[in-house]
Design a protein around this motif. Structure first.
Motif, PDB file in Angstrom:
ATOM      1  N   THR A 129       0.825  -1.208   0.000  1.00 23.63           N
ATOM      2  CA  THR A 129       0.000   0.000   0.000  1.00 23.63           C
ATOM      3  C   THR A 129       0.858   1.256   0.000  1.00 23.63           C
TER       4      THR A 129
ATOM      5  N   THR B  31      -1.465  14.839   3.094  1.00 25.37           N
ATOM      6  CA  THR B  31      -2.564  15.525   3.751  1.00 25.37           C
ATOM      7  C   THR B  31      -2.036  16.357   4.902  1.00 25.37           C
TER       8      THR B  31
ATOM      9  N   ARG C 278      -4.724  16.409  12.440  1.00 21.93           N
ATOM     10  CA  ARG C 278      -5.116  15.286  11.612  1.00 21.93           C
ATOM     11  C   ARG C 278      -3.953  14.298  11.482  1.00 21.93           C
TER      12      ARG C 278
ATOM     13  N   GLU D 193      -3.613  10.409  12.746  1.00 23.87           N
ATOM     14  CA  GLU D 193      -3.173   9.309  11.890  1.00 23.87           C
ATOM     15  C   GLU D 193      -2.052   8.511  12.552  1.00 23.87           C
TER      16      GLU D 193
ATOM     17  N   GLU E 229      -3.433  -3.031   5.789  1.00 22.87           N
ATOM     18  CA  GLU E 229      -3.438  -1.625   5.371  1.00 22.87           C
ATOM     19  C   GLU E 229      -2.141  -0.889   5.687  1.00 22.87           C
TER      20      GLU E 229
ATOM     21  N   ARG F  10      -8.482  -2.340  -4.562  1.00 21.85           N
ATOM     22  CA  ARG F  10      -7.542  -1.261  -4.312  1.00 21.85           C
ATOM     23  C   ARG F  10      -8.179   0.107  -4.605  1.00 21.85           C
TER      24      ARG F  10
ATOM     25  N   ARG G 177      -9.686   2.265  -1.839  1.00 23.67           N
ATOM     26  CA  ARG G 177      -8.751   3.075  -1.040  1.00 23.67           C
ATOM     27  C   ARG G 177      -8.290   4.292  -1.839  1.00 23.67           C
ATOM     28  N   ASP G 178      -7.890   4.017  -3.082  1.00 26.33           N
ATOM     29  CA  ASP G 178      -7.328   5.089  -3.912  1.00 26.33           C
ATOM     30  C   ASP G 178      -8.336   6.207  -4.127  1.00 26.33           C
TER      31      ASP G 178
ATOM     32  N   LEU H 286      -8.450   8.334  -1.032  1.00 27.67           N
ATOM     33  CA  LEU H 286      -7.185   9.065  -0.859  1.00 27.67           C
ATOM     34  C   LEU H 286      -7.087  10.210  -1.860  1.00 27.67           C
TER      35      LEU H 286
ATOM     36  N   GLY I 235      -8.598  13.320  -0.843  1.00 29.18           N
ATOM     37  CA  GLY I 235      -7.983  14.021   0.267  1.00 29.18           C
ATOM     38  C   GLY I 235      -8.167  13.359   1.617  1.00 29.18           C
ATOM     39  N   ALA I 236      -8.719  12.148   1.628  1.00 31.82           N
ATOM     40  CA  ALA I 236      -8.890  11.463   2.910  1.00 31.82           C
ATOM     41  C   ALA I 236      -7.544  10.953   3.405  1.00 31.82           C
ATOM     42  N   THR I 237      -7.411  10.882   4.716  1.00 27.89           N
ATOM     43  CA  THR I 237      -6.214  10.268   5.281  1.00 27.89           C
ATOM     44  C   THR I 237      -6.370   8.753   5.177  1.00 27.89           C
ATOM     45  N   PRO I 238      -5.273   7.996   5.360  1.00 27.04           N
ATOM     46  CA  PRO I 238      -5.391   6.531   5.287  1.00 27.04           C
ATOM     47  C   PRO I 238      -6.490   6.000   6.209  1.00 27.04           C
ATOM     48  N   TRP I 239      -6.536   6.507   7.448  1.00 27.50           N
ATOM     49  CA  TRP I 239      -7.528   5.995   8.383  1.00 27.50           C
ATOM     50  C   TRP I 239      -8.943   6.341   7.914  1.00 27.50           C
ATOM     51  N   GLU I 240      -9.121   7.559   7.389  1.00 26.21           N
ATOM     52  CA  GLU I 240     -10.451   7.936   6.877  1.00 26.21           C
ATOM     53  C   GLU I 240     -10.854   7.035   5.712  1.00 26.21           C
TER      54      GLU I 240
END
Lengths: 350, 287
Positions: free
Chosen positions: A13, A23, A28, A32, B93, B165, B168-169, B172, B175-180
């Motif tokens: 990933t 970001t 934020r 993370e 992840e 995939r 996720r992409d 992202l 503009g989302a963070t990985p966790w979002e």
């Protein structure tokens, strides 16, 4: 429930990694990092649990081989002395018995009698009983399991597979205590009649039941190994004039042998660790078995029977953890060997 | 393997023999389940499922054992699910291949091979004595939670890997963070698969006996457990005692059959619901 945990190939990933940097926003980014740390920690816990299991077994088992236990003339204080008559005091041994030695008295002896006048902690007969029941079960389950897997992988039509797959899942789901119950009410009496022994609760009973219980593991992993054999092998064999039976026996099975061995080892690991079935079906005699039609008591059954009756902290209590440690090491070794073969079978194909 | 030359005699006999083996396996399972159910069916009644045992287990029902097993299943999944899913999220992840991930995978595989009675010993050492919970629902639930953990992790991991995939992409790129991205896109898509794993863990917890033997199960108690620190009755242990330790084994045999039927029914019901969830997911993914 699928038998055995398949090795899953990871999805890299890098996109998520990069995005983390892109970001903006301090809070934020902090969140993370916190979340990422939390997930990492939870993965570390999986390692800690395995280490913890070994650690608890080891620490508890160690005390079986140290310290002083038992009443003797040398351990009695002057205040306690008044509780004994002279005759009683004289009957006591001069000094308490020495703790059992790891190699001589525990691993090297076959007599287990922790509650006797002279407590004995030999684990040999239990190890032999465990191996006797387990290897007999494997000898019974291996041909049948491989045959069913070969049928599923090479002969069965999709409709037939749809019937037999759920049946195997049902078998895998039956609780071991129910299988043990069958051993008591059906298989035991049958064995007693057929073999002409007094009680059917013998090693043979446990072996038959464990064979049934090992089948789902053996069938599903062997089937995976057989279906993973490249079709080219099959086509080449058929093109050379072999019929499909020869192709299966002389080409596909040998090509899948690593996977088949892994399946058998995993099935064996399950069987060694199985408790309730052997506890209920094998008769639980601590003596060294002479044949399959003797009652036996395995490592697992010994722990199950005796742990509830021992005083917490006594030598007997700690000795049962030592038995658990032997069991842990035995299954660990079997699982590692199966792991090696699983890797060998997947690498040979890559 | 299709087409080509006509089957030889050897091939026909050989494959027929394999088919007989498969048929034998089906017969065996049908016989096993059929024998237990036919022996216990006539004892089952509403009273049997809802009343406590009376007259030294000869009469009455098995409600306390059913109750104990259900509470135990709930505790098991409460303790195994958060940790198992979190571990799977890390592996799918966040983790990058290396010695650390290999170590974690090795641990999980070995945990799944640890005998259940050894989990019981660990539960005695850690939860019952070490942390001082005593023999209790809590100690047993946590022990079973550890036992089912590797299965929960593996099932969740597979479910997460099946999420494309692009899910996720897409997040992202917006503009989302990985966790979002995980929370809004990946987890909802993986939920049915994760659920299947959790349900299968429940079935396993319901049927296990060895890990609860010394961590809190008891054959008989006059009342229902009032707190998580109480001892409890459970179906598999009830069956074990009724068939091996009871002073009048012949008289309670019908009750033992009925208990086995209820336990088997419960486990197969839970497994069946997992299968239904799985089938629904597959059907939806094909659309």
């Amino acid at each position: 429930m699928e038998a055995g945990l398949p090795a899953v190939q990871p999805v890299a990933t890098p996109a998520t990694e990069r995005a983390a940097g892109l970001t903006g926003g301090g809070a934020r980014r902090l969140r993370e990092t916190a979340i990422r740390t939390l997930f990492t920690l939870s993965a570390v816990i999986a390692v800690l649990i395995l280490v913890g299991i070994f650690g608890v077994l080891f620490v508890q088992a160690r005390d079986a081989f140290t310290g002083v236990e038992g009443v003797a003339q040398s351990t009695i204080t002057p205040e306690q002395r008044t509780l004994f008559t002279d005759a009683e005091f004289a009957a006591l041994p001069l000094t308490p018995p020495a703790p059992p030695s790891l190699f001589g008295d525990f691993l090297g002896s076959t007599i287990w009698n922790p509650t006797g006048n002279t407590a004995l902690y030999g684990v040999g007969a239990m190890v032999v009983s465990t191996l006797l029941v387990t290897l007999s079960a494997l000898a019974l389950a291996a041909p049948l399991g491989i045959a069913v897997a070969a049928w599923l992988a090479y002969v069965a039509r999709p409709r037939a597979r749809e019937i037999i797959k759920p049946v195997i899942e049902v078998l895998a789901a039956i609780p071991s205590v129910v299988i043990g119950f069958i051993g008591i009410v059906v298989l035991g009496p049958w064995i007693a009649r057929v073999a002409g022994v007094n009680s059917g609760l013998t090693a043979a009973n446990g072996a038959l039941l464990l064979a049934v219980m090992a089948l789902p593991t053996i069938v599903s992993i062997t089937e995976d190994a057989l279906t993973a054999v490249p079709r080219d092998y099959v086509q080449a064999s058929l093109a050379l004039g072999a019929d499909r039976w020869q192709t299966l026996v002389r080409v596909v099975l040998p090509a899948a042998s690593s996977g088949v061995i892994a399946a058998l080892m995993l099935g064996m690991g399950r069987a060694i660790g199985e408790t309730m079935t052997v506890l209920m079906a094998c008769g639980n005699a601590t003596a060294m078995p002479g044949s399959l039609f003797d009652p036996v008591r395995t490592l697992t059954a010994t722990i199950a029977i005796e742990l509830g009756e021992t005083e917490v902290g006594s030598r007997h209590f700690h000795a049962l953890f030592a038995v658990g440690l032997v069991l842990f090491c035995l299954t660990f070794a079997v699982n590692v060997v199966s792991d090696v073969y699983i890797h060998r079978s997947s690498r040979g194909r890559a | 393997m299709s087409g080509g030359a006509a089957p030889t005699t050897r091939e026909r006999f050989g494959f027929a023999a394999l088919g007989v083996c498969a048929g034998l396996l089906v017969l065996l399972v049908v016989a096993l389940v059929g024998y237990v159910v036919s022996g216990g069916w006539h004892v089952l009644s509403w009273q049997f499922l809802t009343q406590p045992p009376t007259n030294g287990m000869r009469d009455g029902g098995i409600w306390p054992a059913i109750f104990g097993t259900i509470v135990l299943m709930a505790l098991t999944s409460l303790s195994a699910t958060p940790l198992g899913v979190a571990c799977a999220i890390y592996l799918v992840e966040y983790a990058r291949e290396g010695w650390f991930v290999r170590l974690i995978r090795l641990s999980i595989r070995n945990l799944s091979g640890v005998p259940s009675v050894v989990y019981g010993l660990f539960g005695v050492g850690l939860f019952v004595n070490g942390l001082g919970f005593g023999p209790s629902l809590l100690a047993s639930g946590l022990t079973l939670g550890l036992l089912t953990l590797p299965w929960t992790i593996t099932a969740s991991e597979e479910a997460l890997r099946r999420v494309p995939r692009s899910y996720r992409d897409g997040a992202l790129a917006l503009g989302a963070t990985p966790w979002e991205a995980i929370w809004t896109n990946v987890l909802p898509a993986a939920l049915p698969g994760v659920l299947t794993g959790i349900i299968l863990g429940l079935a396993r917890a319901a049927g296990e006996t060895a890990p609860i033997l010394f961590t809190g199960v008891t054959f008989s108690r006059p009342d229902m457990p009032a707190s998580l620190l109480d001892t409890y009755m459970a179906l598999p242990y009830h069956l074990y005692i009724l068939s091996t330790q009871h002073q009048d084994i012949v008289a309670v045999r019908p009750v033992a059959f009925a208990t086995a039927t209820v336990l088997l029914g419960l486990v197969l019901l839970v497994n069946g619901s997992a299968a239904i969830v799985r089938a629904r997911v597959r059907a939806r993914q094909l659309e």
